[in-house]
Write an enzyme that holds these catalytic residues in place. Sequence first.
Site, PDB file in Angstrom:
ATOM      1  N   ALA A  94       8.514  15.146 -16.541  1.00 27.28           N
ATOM      2  CA  ALA A  94       8.318  13.941 -16.275  1.00 27.28           C
ATOM      3  C   ALA A  94       8.307  13.522 -14.260  1.00 27.28           C
ATOM      4  CB  ALA A  94       8.459  12.953 -16.906  1.00 27.28           C
ATOM      5  N   LYS A  95       9.174  13.778 -13.590  1.00 30.19           N
ATOM      6  CA  LYS A  95      10.026  13.339 -12.460  1.00 30.19           C
ATOM      7  C   LYS A  95       9.423  12.260 -12.131  1.00 30.19           C
ATOM      8  CE  LYS A  95       9.010  18.120 -10.688  1.00 30.19           C
ATOM      9  NZ  LYS A  95       8.360  18.796 -11.758  1.00 30.19           N
ATOM     10  N   ARG A  96      10.020  10.864 -13.073  1.00 23.61           N
ATOM     11  CA  ARG A  96       9.471   9.909 -13.213  1.00 23.61           C
ATOM     12  C   ARG A  96      10.888   8.890 -11.850  1.00 23.61           C
ATOM     13  NH1 ARG A  96       5.174   9.832 -14.859  1.00 23.61           N
ATOM     14  NH2 ARG A  96       5.152   9.791 -17.940  1.00 23.61           N
TER      15      ARG A  96
END
EC number: 4.1.1.23
Length: 287
Positions: free
Chosen positions: A94-96
Amino acid sequence: MTFLDMLRAAERQNGSMLCVGLDPEPTRFPAHYSGDVSKIYDFCAAIVDATADLVMAFKPQIAYFAAHRAEPQLERLIAHMRRAAPHVPVILDAKRGDIGSTAEQYAKEAFERYGADAVTLSPFMGFDSLQPYLRYHGKGAFLLCRTSNPGGDDLQSQRLASVEGTPLLYEHIARLAQGPWNLNGQLGLVVGATYPAELERVRALAPTLPLLIPGVGAQGGDCAATVRAAWRAAPGTSGEALDTLAPIIVNSSRAILYASSGADFAQAARREALATRDLLQAARQPA
């Protein structure tokens, strides 16, 4: 069982360092699916079923689902993984990166809505942006460190003059993750296979952290060079000693997913996954 426990168990059971990335592009689906976005689940589930005994982890990329309003299919897919491959951990790519209540909601999305075992995160906003995820004890969080894209140099390879030793940014991230940020032993790092020298440097700085390594297959990373750099094994190091090091998870997505555009796509994916797994395992053997 913690995420790290699951990784080690899957590595032993399947004899694998391979992670299959699930990045579904309906326009590349086999003809009998005709680019139908409603078939995202069917396509991905077939890949999971064909490779579940060959992998260390699965890594669905959330954007490939969200772009097609297919988040319910992602929920259904992860539920299927739990039934078909309960021993294989799921890393939500997700690379949040956000702070406060927003980060809390992203953490809830990853670990409660989707039930992932780990998530990928950007550390750019600092430790407080990671804390909501680390409150889920037993879950994992992989921090972007030295990514596989060429543009990563714009920031990741810049020196930090105000930090002792003037490390490069990616080196500073690795040290923080290995040290003060890793309060509960939940952190790992994302390091691209396309930069083997930097991969070896990260392993030296963070020897106890699992490494998620994208970039083999379609992105051009070399399996043997990747494993050698990540293990940092000196000549004569025994296989038993290698087994005590933190796991490495080598991801391949497109080369496996789209190994065939025909009705045999799942069988072709299995063949490609098997070949990649065996290349990785062969490279692991000490000289």
